[in-house]
Design a protein around this motif. Structure first.
Motif, PDB file in Angstrom:
ATOM      1  N   GLY A 182       1.064  38.430  -3.441  1.00 51.56           N
ATOM      2  CA  GLY A 182      -0.090  39.237  -3.610  1.00 51.56           C
ATOM      3  C   GLY A 182      -0.491  39.408  -5.205  1.00 51.56           C
ATOM      4  N   ARG A 183      -1.792  38.734  -5.314  1.00 48.91           N
ATOM      5  CA  ARG A 183      -2.020  38.974  -6.844  1.00 48.91           C
ATOM      6  C   ARG A 183      -2.963  40.197  -7.167  1.00 48.91           C
ATOM      7  NH1 ARG A 183      -5.034  33.406  -6.259  1.00 48.91           N
ATOM      8  NH2 ARG A 183      -5.401  34.170  -4.075  1.00 48.91           N
ATOM      9  N   ILE A 184      -2.213  40.854  -8.359  1.00 45.22           N
ATOM     10  CA  ILE A 184      -2.732  42.167  -8.671  1.00 45.22           C
ATOM     11  C   ILE A 184      -3.179  42.247 -10.089  1.00 45.22           C
ATOM     12  CG2 ILE A 184      -0.619  43.363  -7.324  1.00 45.22           C
ATOM     13  CD1 ILE A 184       0.549  43.399 -10.486  1.00 45.22           C
ATOM     14  N   ILE A 185      -4.008  43.544 -10.067  1.00 42.90           N
ATOM     15  CA  ILE A 185      -4.396  43.759 -11.443  1.00 42.90           C
ATOM     16  C   ILE A 185      -3.599  45.070 -11.775  1.00 42.90           C
ATOM     17  CG2 ILE A 185      -6.487  44.884 -12.895  1.00 42.90           C
ATOM     18  CD1 ILE A 185      -6.921  41.924 -11.766  1.00 42.90           C
ATOM     19  N   LEU A 186      -2.884  45.226 -12.839  1.00 45.56           N
ATOM     20  CA  LEU A 186      -1.963  46.163 -13.157  1.00 45.56           C
ATOM     21  C   LEU A 186      -2.762  47.452 -13.295  1.00 45.56           C
ATOM     22  CD1 LEU A 186       0.817  45.071 -15.480  1.00 45.56           C
ATOM     23  CD2 LEU A 186       1.041  45.877 -13.064  1.00 45.56           C
ATOM     24  N   GLY A 187      -2.168  48.580 -13.041  1.00 46.46           N
ATOM     25  CA  GLY A 187      -3.128  50.148 -13.101  1.00 46.46           C
ATOM     26  C   GLY A 187      -3.584  50.501 -11.885  1.00 46.46           C
ATOM     27  N   PRO A 188      -4.172  51.754 -12.124  1.00 45.16           N
ATOM     28  CA  PRO A 188      -4.477  52.470 -13.274  1.00 45.16           C
ATOM     29  C   PRO A 188      -3.392  53.296 -13.688  1.00 45.16           C
ATOM     30  CG  PRO A 188      -5.573  53.390 -11.223  1.00 45.16           C
ATOM     31  CD  PRO A 188      -4.626  52.283 -10.730  1.00 45.16           C
ATOM     32  N   GLN A 189      -2.195  53.411 -13.234  1.00 42.46           N
ATOM     33  CA  GLN A 189      -1.155  54.274 -13.881  1.00 42.46           C
ATOM     34  C   GLN A 189       0.065  53.646 -14.194  1.00 42.46           C
ATOM     35  OE1 GLN A 189      -2.872  56.014 -10.648  1.00 42.46           O
ATOM     36  NE2 GLN A 189      -4.238  57.225 -11.913  1.00 42.46           N
ATOM     37  N   ILE A 266       0.744  51.861  -9.537  1.00 47.22           N
ATOM     38  CA  ILE A 266       1.212  50.839 -10.402  1.00 47.22           C
ATOM     39  C   ILE A 266       0.518  49.739 -10.648  1.00 47.22           C
ATOM     40  CG2 ILE A 266       2.830  49.579  -8.863  1.00 47.22           C
ATOM     41  CD1 ILE A 266       4.813  49.462 -11.302  1.00 47.22           C
ATOM     42  N   ALA A 267      -0.490  49.463  -9.602  1.00 51.27           N
ATOM     43  CA  ALA A 267      -1.262  48.291  -9.559  1.00 51.27           C
ATOM     44  C   ALA A 267      -2.213  48.127  -8.350  1.00 51.27           C
ATOM     45  CB  ALA A 267      -0.169  46.791  -9.355  1.00 51.27           C
TER      46      ALA A 267
ATOM     47  N   MET B   1     -13.532  61.644 -25.743  1.00 48.28           N
ATOM     48  CA  MET B   1     -13.777  60.420 -25.123  1.00 48.28           C
ATOM     49  C   MET B   1     -13.107  60.092 -24.052  1.00 48.28           C
ATOM     50  SD  MET B   1     -15.426  57.949 -26.443  1.00 48.28           S
ATOM     51  CE  MET B   1     -14.795  56.380 -26.305  1.00 48.28           C
ATOM     52  N   ALA B   2     -13.594  59.356 -23.011  1.00 46.57           N
ATOM     53  CA  ALA B   2     -13.049  58.960 -21.600  1.00 46.57           C
ATOM     54  C   ALA B   2     -12.171  57.759 -21.881  1.00 46.57           C
ATOM     55  CB  ALA B   2     -14.169  58.970 -20.499  1.00 46.57           C
ATOM     56  N   ASN B   3     -11.174  57.465 -21.016  1.00 49.59           N
ATOM     57  CA  ASN B   3     -10.289  56.486 -20.965  1.00 49.59           C
ATOM     58  C   ASN B   3     -10.793  55.571 -19.878  1.00 49.59           C
ATOM     59  OD1 ASN B   3      -7.980  55.255 -21.972  1.00 49.59           O
ATOM     60  ND2 ASN B   3      -6.880  57.152 -21.694  1.00 49.59           N
ATOM     61  N   TYR B   4     -11.110  54.016 -20.018  1.00 50.98           N
ATOM     62  CA  TYR B   4     -11.610  53.394 -18.850  1.00 50.98           C
ATOM     63  C   TYR B   4     -10.671  52.705 -18.487  1.00 50.98           C
ATOM     64  CZ  TYR B   4     -15.976  55.003 -19.999  1.00 50.98           C
ATOM     65  OH  TYR B   4     -17.072  55.994 -20.156  1.00 50.98           O
ATOM     66  N   LYS B   5     -10.239  52.542 -17.195  1.00 47.99           N
ATOM     67  CA  LYS B   5      -8.903  51.624 -16.676  1.00 47.99           C
ATOM     68  C   LYS B   5      -9.661  51.079 -15.365  1.00 47.99           C
ATOM     69  CE  LYS B   5      -5.315  55.030 -17.469  1.00 47.99           C
ATOM     70  NZ  LYS B   5      -4.354  55.977 -16.702  1.00 47.99           N
ATOM     71  N   PHE B   6      -9.280  49.781 -15.223  1.00 47.57           N
ATOM     72  CA  PHE B   6      -9.496  48.868 -14.040  1.00 47.57           C
ATOM     73  C   PHE B   6      -8.474  49.480 -12.693  1.00 47.57           C
ATOM     74  CE2 PHE B   6     -10.574  46.131 -17.555  1.00 47.57           C
ATOM     75  CZ  PHE B   6     -11.995  46.073 -17.317  1.00 47.57           C
ATOM     76  N   LEU B  13     -11.953  53.170 -13.440  1.00 51.02           N
ATOM     77  CA  LEU B  13     -11.759  54.709 -13.477  1.00 51.02           C
ATOM     78  C   LEU B  13     -11.900  55.069 -14.531  1.00 51.02           C
ATOM     79  CD1 LEU B  13      -9.954  56.902 -11.622  1.00 51.02           C
ATOM     80  CD2 LEU B  13      -8.175  56.346 -13.146  1.00 51.02           C
ATOM     81  N   VAL B  14     -12.773  56.242 -14.766  1.00 53.50           N
ATOM     82  CA  VAL B  14     -13.147  56.820 -16.000  1.00 53.50           C
ATOM     83  C   VAL B  14     -12.450  58.323 -15.971  1.00 53.50           C
ATOM     84  CG1 VAL B  14     -15.267  57.822 -17.098  1.00 53.50           C
ATOM     85  CG2 VAL B  14     -15.764  55.946 -15.401  1.00 53.50           C
TER      86      VAL B  14
END
Lengths: 341, 238
Positions: A182-189, A266-267, B1-6, B13-14
């Motif tokens: 599974g290809r992932i984008i890390l985040g948001p936490q 995590i992703a 300022m907000a943090n922007y995350k994918f 995610l704002v």
């Protein structure tokens, strides 16, 4: 309007479309087809516009008696498809005369298949979608899995003369291996996890447990340790998000997932790979690989091009030829059709 | 300022300051309103929550870096915007007995009488920070500290629709019958989720609500109502 009846339902056969969008802010899950590639392809093969409602089944297909003629296509998990007991090809549209019975062998590869009907299934739209959200007993056919003796309708009543064969060339038909990446984008936490935890996640192999349904899959594998507790202030989640509760094992959230959650994620699995994750079964293995966001978007565009190509392509069969074969003293007649673009 | 995350390849995610607080939620509310009015053609939908907004987009329709730039520009300007009209709703609740089987527990746990629990619970203004868990379930902020009670250890009991519960320092209302671990102190005859209605959800993120204790008669009368849209407007106050 055409009609059919469920003779046998299978363990989890539901009406699904592309999902219920616009209401996540009110806590309404998206639902919709788990494997969106197979879902879209099934609709394209019968000439439907994107978004038409289909049947999704898991592990064992239903048996269906048609009261009216229909043009249908079956895609997704590989299972033998029978019309009145004769084998039919999948990933291809065909005409089903009224009175026929469509049935399936148990799935051999993958988990979920789709049956599209030309015109689309007719169930009442709820919040702009025909998808079934099982836990909320909402949408689809009476908000539930189909049962024996349910009668459903599809729009239109196609004749055999309306039928144009469309098929997906073999090279585009997905394989459903029991080990996937599974290809992932890390985040948001991702920052909520220890370095070792994140490393385990990216290097580990995770087994799909028995707790795997349309809401999500609980996985089992190397521990993903948090830096400091497994609680975050709840925020919005998306299908494909991989959350890790206190037990340090990941859960991939899928079509019926809740809209908000309080565990760090995590992703997130990229969109085009959700289709292959939807085809995993308990016991199958998944590993994860990080990719760039731009790459994920390029893959999505590539897939969209394929959909466009199939949408505009009409493939007719050439004249049939028959071969007579003798196998073990029995005579068989085999029909061969030439496929032309 | 907000943090922007994918969030994967279809979400941004704002994120504002990481705390549950009115002033942070006010930023969320303004930004969410701005995104949904000024970027309506560029985003699919949003999920506002305590301190963040998850913005969904279609990468086939919009280039992510353009969207990111637009969001950041909007964030700068929206703090000066006057917040959209906030609704104030009054929610009738029948506390205790079979409708609030955990009222006595909550009282005992906090060394209060059941009457004091009811008074405290119904004399506050609560904010709908977000909706989630099940369709229409409001996460309410503003529970008096003196009412905070831990969840049940075994969350398998069937909680009926309309149940008003407490979990930790949160309070909420169950829109549909479902299993749950919250301590149930009462029940509202209002329907929080009416699937057939044009506008099926009673609450919107950002609403302010107050609970009003009612008696059995009133509960009976109200529960016989159909609660269509016009009737629902009756509960708007202030």
């Amino acid at each position: 309007m055409g009609e059919f009846k469920i003779i046998e339902a299978g363990p989890c056969t539901t009406v699904q479309d592309r999902g219920r969008y616009g209401y996540q802010r009110y806590g309404m899950p998206v639902a919709g087809a788990m494997d969106d590639f197979s879902y879209k392809m099934a609709n394209l093969l019968v000439g439907n516009e994107a978004g038409a409602a289909v049947l999704e089944y898991t592990f064992q297909g239903p048996a269906i008696k048609f009261f009216d003629g229909a043009i249908i296509a079956v895609t997704g998990a590989r299972a033998a498809v029978y019309l009145n007991g004769c084998l039919l090809p999948d990933w291809q549209s065909f005409f089903v005369p009224g009175g026929s019975v469509l049935s399936f062998a148990r799935v051999e590869q993958g988990a979920r298949s789709y049956i599209a009907f030309q015109g689309g299934l007719q169930v009442e739209e709820k919040l702009k979608s025909r998808s079934t959200y099982l836990r909320g007993e909402f949408g689809g056919y009476q908000g539930r899995k189909l049962k024996k003796d349910d009668c459903l309708e599809f729009y239109g009543q196609p004749q055999k003369t309306d039928y144009t064969c469309r098929y997906l060339p073999e090279k585009f038909i997905p394989d459903y291996p029991s080990k996937v990446e599974g290809r992932i984008i890390l985040g948001p936490q991702v920052e909520c996890f220890s370095e070792e935890g994140a490393k385990n996640f990216l290097k580990g192999r995770y087994k799909v447990t028995e707790q795997a349904d349309r809401m999500g899959y609980r996985l089992e594998g190397p521990e993903i340790k948090h830096k400091d507790g497994a609680d975050i202030i709840s925020d919005g989640v998306a299908a494909g998000s991989i959350q890790v509760p206190g037990h340090q094992q990941p859960i991939i959230l899928l079509a019926d997932c809740q809209t908000t959650g309080g565990y760090p994620k995590i992703a997130t699995v990229i969109s085009v790979d959700l289709a292959k994750i939807a085809q995993l079964k308990p016991g199958d293995i998944i590993s994860f690989r990080e990719i760039e966001l731009a790459e994920a978007h390029r893959l999505l565009e590539e897939r969209e091009k394929l959909f466009q190509q199939i949408r505009t392509r009409k493939m007719k069969f050439g004249p049939s030829k028959f071969l007579n074969l003798k196998i073990n003293e029995d005579n068989y007649r085999v029909m061969i059709e030439e496929i032309r673009d | 300022m907000a943090n922007y995350k994918f969030v994967g390849d279809k979400g941004i995610l704002v994120e504002f300051e990481k705390k549950i607080a009115l002033e942070v939620h006010e930023q969320v509310r303004k930004m969410d309103a701005a995104v949904n009015s000024f970027l309506a053609d560029k985003v699919l939908e949003t999920i506002p929550s305590y301190h963040s907004i998850l913005v969904f987009y279609d990468p086939l329709e919009i280039e992510v870096n353009n969207l990111l730039a637009e969001l950041k520009r909007l964030e700068k300007s929206c703090s000066e915007m006057s917040p959209e009209n906030q609704r104030h709703l009054e929610i009738p609740v029948l506390y205790g007995d079979e409708f609030g089987p955990d009222l006595d527990y909550v009282a005992e746990y906090n060394a209060l009488t059941p009457e004091e629990v009811i008074d405290l619970h119904s004399s506050q203004k609560y904010r709908v920070y977000m909706l989630g868990f099940t369709p229409g379930f409001p996460y309410l902020g503003g529970l008096p500290e003196r009412l905070a009670t831990p969840r049940r250890k075994n969350p398998t009991q069937k909680v009926i629709a309309g149940s008003v519960g407490i979990a930790g320092d949160q309070t909420g209302i169950y829109p549909i019958s479902s299993p749950g671990g919250w301590r149930i102190i009462g029940n509202t005859p209002l329907s929080l989720f009416v699937p057939e209605a044009q506008d099926p959800f009673l609450f919107k993120p950002g609403d302010i609500i107050e609970f009003k204790a009612i008696d059995r008669n009133c509960y009976q009368v109200l529960s016989e109502k159909t609660w269509d849209e016009d009737e629902r407007k009756e509960i708007e106050i202030g």
